[in-house]
Design an enzyme around this catalytic site. Structure first.
Site, PDB file in Angstrom:
ATOM      1  NE  ARG A  78      -4.507   1.696   1.768  1.00 58.98           N
ATOM      2  CZ  ARG A  78      -4.393   2.486   0.720  1.00 58.98           C
ATOM      3  NH1 ARG A  78      -5.294   2.434  -0.261  1.00 58.98           N
ATOM      4  NH2 ARG A  78      -3.388   3.350   0.625  1.00 58.98           N
TER       5      ARG A  78
ATOM      6  CG  ASP B 127      -5.498 -32.192  -3.798  1.00 57.59           C
ATOM      7  OD1 ASP B 127      -5.238 -31.634  -2.720  1.00 57.59           O
ATOM      8  OD2 ASP B 127      -6.495 -32.934  -3.960  1.00 57.59           O
TER       9      ASP B 127
ATOM     10  CB  CYS C 206      -0.985  -0.022   1.176  1.00 54.58           C
ATOM     11  SG  CYS C 206      -0.239   0.179   2.811  1.00 54.58           S
TER      12      CYS C 206
END
Length: 213
Positions: A28, A143, A22
Site C-alpha cells: 500500500r 498561491d 503501512c
C-alpha cells in the site's frame, strides 16, 4: 524499535516531506508513494515537484525488500514508475523529518503518534486527510501563482486540516482505511490502487493548486 535516536538534521523550509506508512512497506505505501510522485510531476513538472519529497516506510517494514510484484504491475498501469524501490522499517527519524504522515489504517496512525516527536498534528490516515482536504477552501491557501512556494502551500494545508479535525462528523473507522491486499490476486491490488488513486487526487490538487489536465 529504531535503536539510537538520530539527531534531527537541519530543517529545510524549501522542501516538504510526505511519508506514507503501512505495515510491510511492500504494497500500500509504495503504491501511494509512487502514485504521488507521478501526479506531482504531471502537474508541476519535475523541477517544481522536487519541492515535495515523497517517501514511505512500514511499521513492520521488510527492510530492503522489493515492492510486491502485483503492486509494481498496478503502478505501471497508472504510468507510475515502480523501479528502484526498497522497503524500509519505520524509524524515529522518518517521523521527525516528515511534514505530513499519511497512513493506510487507524492502527498505523496510532503507532506513528505513539512514537512521539509531536506527530499528532501532522499524522492522518490517507482517507481521513482526503475528507478534511475536501472541506478546505483552496483560496485560503498560499498561491504558487502569487509567489508562494509549493512547500508553503503544503504546510498551510496540513495546518488547516489539523485545525478541522474534531469539527467534522466522524466517519465509520473502515471508511478511513485502505485494506491490505498482500497475498491477494491482482484484482485486489487493482482495487487497492484505484482506492489510493482516488484518495490522492484531491490531496495532490490541494497541495499543488493544480488539477491534472
Amino acid at each position: 524499535m529504531s535503536g539510537t535516536l538520530a539527531a534531527p538534521g537541519p530543517v529545510s523550509h524549501d522542501r516538504f516531506r510526505i511519508l506514507f506508512v503501512c505495515t510491510g512497506n511492500i504494497c500500500r505505501s509504495p503504491i501511494a508513494e509512487r502514485l504521488t510522485r507521478h501526479e506531482l510531476a504531471a502537474r508541476l513538472g519535475d523541477r517544481a515537484a522536487a519541492q515535495i519529497l515523497v517517501e514511505s516506510a512500514g511499521t513492520w517494514g521488510h527492510e530492503g525488500a522489493p515492492m510486491e510484484a502485483h503492486a509494481a504491475t498496478v503502478l505501471g498501469e497508472y504510468g507510475a514508475d515502480p523501479g528502484g524501490f526498497a522497503g524500509r522499517e519505520l524509524l524515529d527519524e522518518h517521523v521527525i523529518d516528515a511534514d505530513l504522515v499519511l497512513t493506510a489504517t487507524l492502527d498505523h496512525r496510532a503507532q506513528v503518534i505513539s512514537m512521539g516527536h509531536a506527530a499528532g498534528l501532522r499524522t492522518f490516515t490517507l482517507k481521513e486527510f482526503t475528507r478534511l482536504v475536501r472541506t478546505i477552501d483552496p483560496a485560503t491557501l498560499p498561491d504558487p501563482l502569487q509567489g508562494a512556494s509549493v512547500a508553503d502551500r503544503a504546510r498551510a494545508l496540513v495546518r488547516a486540516a489539523a485545525a478541522l479535525r474534531g469539527w467534522l462528523l466522524a466517519s465509520p473507522p473502515e471508511a478511513d482505511e485502505v485494506d491490505d491486499p498482500y497475498g491477494a490476486p491482482i484484482s485486489m491490488f487493482r482495487n487497492c490502487g484505484e482506492e489510493i488513486y482516488h484518495a490522492l487526487d484531491p490531496v495532490v490538487t490541494a497541495l499543488t493548486g493544480s488539477r491534472l489536465a
